[in-house]
Motif scaffolding. Structure first.
Motif, PDB file in Angstrom:
ATOM      1  N   TYR A  63       0.939  -1.230  -0.020  1.00 26.93           N
ATOM      2  CA  TYR A  63       0.128   0.078   0.058  1.00 26.93           C
ATOM      3  C   TYR A  63       0.852   1.477   0.057  1.00 26.93           C
ATOM      4  O   TYR A  63       2.014   1.268   0.509  1.00 26.93           O
ATOM      5  CB  TYR A  63      -1.135   0.016   1.185  1.00 26.93           C
ATOM      6  N   PRO A  64       0.444   2.353  -0.633  1.00 31.94           N
ATOM      7  CA  PRO A  64       0.935   3.642  -0.384  1.00 31.94           C
ATOM      8  C   PRO A  64       1.425   4.016   1.107  1.00 31.94           C
ATOM      9  O   PRO A  64       0.600   3.824   1.755  1.00 31.94           O
ATOM     10  CB  PRO A  64       0.374   4.591  -1.100  1.00 31.94           C
ATOM     11  N   ILE A  65       2.505   4.568   1.451  1.00 32.90           N
ATOM     12  CA  ILE A  65       2.892   5.003   2.659  1.00 32.90           C
ATOM     13  C   ILE A  65       3.295   6.605   2.435  1.00 32.90           C
ATOM     14  O   ILE A  65       3.717   7.176   3.307  1.00 32.90           O
ATOM     15  CB  ILE A  65       4.207   4.305   3.353  1.00 32.90           C
ATOM     16  N   GLY A 349      11.036   8.819  18.330  1.00 29.73           N
ATOM     17  CA  GLY A 349      11.637   7.279  18.353  1.00 29.73           C
ATOM     18  C   GLY A 349      11.122   6.485  17.144  1.00 29.73           C
ATOM     19  O   GLY A 349      11.979   5.653  16.565  1.00 29.73           O
ATOM     20  N   ASN A 350      10.009   6.817  16.774  1.00 25.10           N
ATOM     21  CA  ASN A 350       9.437   6.055  15.456  1.00 25.10           C
ATOM     22  C   ASN A 350      10.427   6.182  14.218  1.00 25.10           C
ATOM     23  O   ASN A 350      10.734   5.221  13.667  1.00 25.10           O
ATOM     24  CB  ASN A 350       8.174   6.496  14.985  1.00 25.10           C
ATOM     25  N   LYS A 351      10.604   7.475  14.017  1.00 21.33           N
ATOM     26  CA  LYS A 351      11.485   8.151  12.930  1.00 21.33           C
ATOM     27  C   LYS A 351      12.863   7.373  12.942  1.00 21.33           C
ATOM     28  O   LYS A 351      13.433   6.896  12.016  1.00 21.33           O
ATOM     29  CB  LYS A 351      11.519   9.380  12.743  1.00 21.33           C
ATOM     30  N   ALA A 352      13.236   7.347  14.020  1.00 15.87           N
ATOM     31  CA  ALA A 352      14.715   6.836  14.329  1.00 15.87           C
ATOM     32  C   ALA A 352      14.579   5.282  14.235  1.00 15.87           C
ATOM     33  O   ALA A 352      15.715   4.560  13.645  1.00 15.87           O
ATOM     34  CB  ALA A 352      15.267   7.059  15.899  1.00 15.87           C
ATOM     35  N   GLU A 359       1.204   6.589   7.391  1.00 15.34           N
ATOM     36  CA  GLU A 359       0.657   5.523   6.623  1.00 15.34           C
ATOM     37  C   GLU A 359       1.531   4.211   7.068  1.00 15.34           C
ATOM     38  O   GLU A 359       1.142   3.107   7.113  1.00 15.34           O
ATOM     39  CB  GLU A 359       0.549   5.810   5.225  1.00 15.34           C
ATOM     40  N   ASP A 360       2.802   4.535   7.025  1.00 12.69           N
ATOM     41  CA  ASP A 360       4.005   3.457   7.323  1.00 12.69           C
ATOM     42  C   ASP A 360       3.826   2.869   8.526  1.00 12.69           C
ATOM     43  O   ASP A 360       3.814   1.886   8.789  1.00 12.69           O
ATOM     44  CB  ASP A 360       5.405   4.306   7.240  1.00 12.69           C
ATOM     45  N   LYS A 361       3.321   3.816   9.557  1.00  9.63           N
ATOM     46  CA  LYS A 361       2.964   3.325  10.901  1.00  9.63           C
ATOM     47  C   LYS A 361       1.724   2.653  10.985  1.00  9.63           C
ATOM     48  O   LYS A 361       1.678   1.569  11.767  1.00  9.63           O
ATOM     49  CB  LYS A 361       2.940   4.756  11.889  1.00  9.63           C
ATOM     50  N   ALA A 362       0.842   3.156  10.297  1.00  6.17           N
ATOM     51  CA  ALA A 362      -0.514   2.544  10.372  1.00  6.17           C
ATOM     52  C   ALA A 362      -0.716   1.070   9.756  1.00  6.17           C
ATOM     53  O   ALA A 362      -1.308   0.181  10.360  1.00  6.17           O
ATOM     54  CB  ALA A 362      -1.755   3.535   9.943  1.00  6.17           C
TER      55      ALA A 362
END
Length: 498
Positions: A63-65, A349-352, A359-362
């Motif tokens: 899916y698109p992120i 912290g997520n980005k690191a 969307e990437d997270k979801a």
């Protein structure tokens, strides 16, 4: 496709995820094409495997992120600097139901729990003091310490006071949220006895609050209004707690069907492996539990943005679809009403750890609920009505969301994490690491390691071990937050304080 260096999650993906730190100039071969890395790329992060024009979607999990902020070459490290979310405001949705057959047999497994008078099951048998208002937190804590000293917690699993800062000076929705969550805690089956501790003059009036409990077990739930005590309220509180303790200490575990088990699904401190290891493992367990007649609940509504249509189309009825649309759009309106953009969710912290957009997270986050149909949708503070997979309205904040899951009736919370966290809510909060390094480095925080999935362990083998472990915990084995005594509650607030 998987190698020792990277993983391509879905055949349609335009990125791969690094399984180790990778160096500029390294070659990787994906689908028969060799690509040279253009930058050093950390473990858990994404490498682009096809040239992508500015504005073109980047695909992960199929899916698109988000879309490229600029023209990007294959081999580039994809992160928040060159990837932008596609999310905006509220949307209209079309119901396109998906009815996937899971074909998971009912194994007739059981756990040893506490059967309550109303038919609900507890995984723990504890004595709780629940303040109706923050003004009596100190008294609640003092009562708990005195009872611990007097009894040594013999024949009981634990004794706790669930302190909070609310119950007065709140208006409308906030006031009702506080009342509903405190009601849910008082009625929770993990409590063998509850002292409701009131001041007396608060907005959350004690008599009205007790009426809100409905047909509760009056042998197990008692009220003390401290302003009405002539003399020492601590002495009176101890008298009531001794009665509750005497009743609860006679309770024994009995063999119960897994259809009575209710498990909350939560993630926090996510990283690039969350959607590859721990969340899919929890999703496999969720599907398995639903097939046994049990219940799981997914929350963190802002972390559904970008993956919401997957959940909507798994709703078993048009009514549930409509409720899920409302769940999503109401939370988007909440963001917008405060002037906040809908897509700004990933934490530092997520980005690191390798997560670049919401969307990437979801798309990784929602894997915790597997593929089962959605059989219920709950507002914040609601208690469970339907077995199977439910969706619950609550924010992504770890303490608030975990409290909401337990308040809905979950006896356990499964908490996946890539960076680690020690906290727990008022029910056992099991930490599942996304990677083996975290499991090895924080054995005092982490209960189970899903990182084995990128080290050769088969998903079915690990799922079966996970099932066995969860049944042990439901039957009384302590998880790390219980051993450490890290337990607390947090109530959602969105309004004026008087």
């Amino acid at each position: 496709m998987k190698t020792a260096s990277f993983i391509k999650i879905n055949p349609a993906d335009s990125v791969v995820v690094c399984l180790r730190p990778m160096q500029k100039g390294e070659d990787i071969t994906v689908d028969g094409i060799t690509i040279q890395l253009l930058q050093d790329t950390p473990v858990g992060h994404k490498v682009l495997i096809k040239d992508t024009a500015k504005g073109e979607d980047i695909i992960k999990y199929g899916y698109p992120i988000g879309h490229a902020r600029e023209d990007l070459k294959a081999g580039v490290w994809v992160n928040e600097n060159n990837l932008k979310t596609n999310l905006s405001g509220t949307l209209s949705y079309e119901y396109l139901p998906v009815n996937e057959k899971l074909n998971i047999p009912n194994e007739n497994r059981t756990f040893n729990g506490y059967l309550r008078k109303n038919g609900e099951a507890g995984t723990r048998n504890e004595i709780w003091v629940v303040p109706t208002v923050g003004c009596v937190n100190g008294i609640a804590e003092k009562l708990v310490e005195l009872l611990k000293q007097e009894t040594g917690c013999k024949d009981i699993d634990a004794i706790h006071a669930w302190h909070h800062n609310y119950g007065c000076s709140q208006l409308s929705g906030d006031h009702e949220n506080t009342r509903k969550v405190l009601r849910d805690i008082v009625l929770h089956p993990n409590a063998g006895g509850v002292l409701v501790l009131s001041l007396g003059c608060e907005n959350n009036q004690p008599d009205q609050f007790m009426e809100m409990l409905g047909d509760y077990d009056k042998e197990r739930v008692k009220l003390l209004i401290t302003q009405k005590v002539e003399g020492d309220e601590v002495e009176e509180g101890m008298r009531i707690l001794r009665e509750l303790y005497a009743t609860a200490s006679k309770d024994k575990r009995t063999e119960l069907p897994l259809s009575k088990l209710r498990v909350g699904l939560k993630c926090g401190g996510s990283d690039g492996f969350s959607g590859i290891t721990a969340n899919p493992l929890v999703g496999e367990f969720s599907d398995w539990l639903v097939a046994q007649g049990g219940t799981s609940i997914l929350t963190e509504v802002p972390e559904m943005f970008g993956a919401e249509t997957i959940l909507m189309n798994r709703c078993t009825t048009p009514e549930l679809f409509d409720q899920t649309v409302t769940l999503i759009n109401d939370f988007k309106e909440y963001f917008l009403s405060h002037g906040e953009p809908v897509g700004e969710n990933p934490s530092p912290g997520n980005k690191a750890g390798g997560i670049s957009t919401l969307e990437d997270k979801a798309l990784g986050c929602t894997q915790k609920c597997g593929r089962a149909p959605v059989s219920g949708v709950l507002a914040y503070g609601d208690r469970l009505q339907a077995n199977g997979l439910n969706l619950l309205s609550a924010p992504g904040n770890d303490l608030v969301a975990a409290t909401a899951l337990a308040s809905a009736g979950c006896q356990l919370v499964l908490f996946t994490t890539g960076r680690g966290t020690p906290f727990g809510t008022f029910v056992p909060t099991m930490k599942i690491s996304t990677n083996s390094s975290l499991y090895k480095n924080k054995p005092n925080w982490i209960d189970f390691n899903a990182g084995e999935l990128v080290e050769g362990t088969d998903m079915r083998v690990l799922r079966d071990r996970f099932v066995d472990y969860i049944i042990k915990v439901a039957s009384g084995e302590l998880v790390r937050n219980e051993v450490n005594g890290y337990r607390e509650i947090s109530i959602f607030k969105n309004g004026v304080t008087l």
